[in-house]
Design a protein around this motif. Structure first.
Motif, PDB file in Angstrom:
ATOM      1  N   PHE A  83       5.411   4.680   8.656  1.00 52.85           N
ATOM      2  CA  PHE A  83       5.223   5.294   7.350  1.00 52.85           C
ATOM      3  C   PHE A  83       3.804   5.831   7.235  1.00 52.85           C
ATOM      4  O   PHE A  83       2.931   5.516   8.035  1.00 52.85           O
TER       5      PHE A  83
ATOM      6  N   GLN B 184       0.459   6.441   4.600  1.00 50.85           N
ATOM      7  CA  GLN B 184      -0.175   5.918   3.395  1.00 50.85           C
ATOM      8  C   GLN B 184      -1.343   6.812   3.012  1.00 50.85           C
ATOM      9  O   GLN B 184      -2.224   7.079   3.829  1.00 50.85           O
TER      10      GLN B 184
ATOM     11  N   ASP C  46       2.250  -6.747   0.959  1.00 46.83           N
ATOM     12  CA  ASP C  46       1.439  -5.624   0.476  1.00 46.83           C
ATOM     13  C   ASP C  46       0.551  -5.139   1.607  1.00 46.83           C
ATOM     14  O   ASP C  46      -0.116  -5.938   2.268  1.00 46.83           O
TER      15      ASP C  46
ATOM     16  N   GLU D  73      -4.717   2.196  -2.541  1.00 43.73           N
ATOM     17  CA  GLU D  73      -3.383   2.698  -2.249  1.00 43.73           C
ATOM     18  C   GLU D  73      -2.606   1.550  -1.611  1.00 43.73           C
ATOM     19  O   GLU D  73      -2.987   1.039  -0.559  1.00 43.73           O
TER      20      GLU D  73
ATOM     21  N   LYS E  35      -2.552  -2.553   2.033  1.00 45.86           N
ATOM     22  CA  LYS E  35      -3.515  -1.842   1.186  1.00 45.86           C
ATOM     23  C   LYS E  35      -4.441  -0.981   2.038  1.00 45.86           C
ATOM     24  O   LYS E  35      -5.003  -1.442   3.021  1.00 45.86           O
ATOM     25  N   ASN E  36      -4.586   0.280   1.655  1.00 48.53           N
ATOM     26  CA  ASN E  36      -5.524   1.191   2.300  1.00 48.53           C
ATOM     27  C   ASN E  36      -6.821   1.175   1.498  1.00 48.53           C
ATOM     28  O   ASN E  36      -6.883   1.701   0.394  1.00 48.53           O
TER      29      ASN E  36
ATOM     30  N   HIS F 168       1.091  -0.094  -0.288  1.00 50.22           N
ATOM     31  CA  HIS F 168       2.488   0.058   0.131  1.00 50.22           C
ATOM     32  C   HIS F 168       3.099  -1.336   0.047  1.00 50.22           C
ATOM     33  O   HIS F 168       2.670  -2.244   0.746  1.00 50.22           O
ATOM     34  N   ARG F 169       4.076  -1.529  -0.829  1.00 49.04           N
ATOM     35  CA  ARG F 169       4.688  -2.848  -1.019  1.00 49.04           C
ATOM     36  C   ARG F 169       6.074  -2.852  -0.374  1.00 49.04           C
ATOM     37  O   ARG F 169       6.881  -1.970  -0.610  1.00 49.04           O
ATOM     38  N   LEU F 170       6.297  -3.882   0.420  1.00 50.81           N
ATOM     39  CA  LEU F 170       7.580  -4.049   1.100  1.00 50.81           C
ATOM     40  C   LEU F 170       8.214  -5.347   0.632  1.00 50.81           C
ATOM     41  O   LEU F 170       7.611  -6.419   0.768  1.00 50.81           O
TER      42      LEU F 170
END
Length: 188
Positions: free
Chosen positions: A96, A98, A62, A106, A64-65, A108-110
């Protein structure tokens, strides 16, 4: 003479107030670094049962912003796992974008997997089956913040963490692993 002192005192107070307001504005606008957390990590059990000299690890990361007013553009991110001093495997996460954190973070999960270096697979599998193994993860990237339409300079990010793996091939006690600033004592 008294008027000059009052004018000087008034100017000093004005400069102090403007400086304080400028500092508060800088704190409000200054973006914070993203947070990196490995949510899940596993060495699939099917790899334990066969005598294969080749293995695979699976992970969930994960990103996270934490910023309310800043978007982040990530350059290619390099993720590397180490067992002792040996590199188990590495992965490049393509660049990418975000978005801002409006209501909640916010994220972004990878979810991905990587092949384990063949010469290390047997040692890693034995360590996991006998007790527990400890892997070190290293993440590095460069990011650019966009705050109110203004682009920042490029910032380098280096994070590290330790992942303890139990006999079941999963993170010990199912704990998330937060990646922290790179420590000089962990460097090879």
């Amino acid at each position: 003479m008294c008027e000059t002192k009052n004018l000087c005192l008034w100017l000093v107070q004005l400069v102090y107030i403007l400086g304080l307001l400028g500092f508060c504005l800088w704190l409000a606008v200054h973006p914070r670094s993203p947070a990196y957390t490995i949510i899940k990590f596993s060495v699939p059990l099917t790899n334990h049962n066969n005598g294969s000299s080749h293995g695979r690890i699976e992970y969930e990361l994960d990103i996270k912003n934490p910023n309310r007013d800043s978007c982040i553009l990530y350059d290619d991110t390099f993720l590397t796992f180490y067992y002792g001093e040996d590199k188990v495997g590495n992965k490049t996460i393509p660049c990418f974008y975000q978005g801002k954190n409006r209501e909640k973070s916010e994220i972004h999960r990878l979810i991905d997997q990587m092949d384990v270096e063949t010469r290390l697979w047997t040692d890693l599998r034995k360590a996991i089956m006998n007790a527990s193994a400890e892997l070190r993860v290293d993440l590095s990237t460069k990011i650019v913040y966009y705050t109110w339409g203004i682009k920042s300079k490029q910032h380098g990010i280096n994070r590290e963490g330790k992942i303890r793996i139990g006999k079941d091939g999963m993170i010990l006690n199912n704990k998330e692993v937060k990646l922290r600033h790179a420590s000089k004592k962990w460097k090879l």
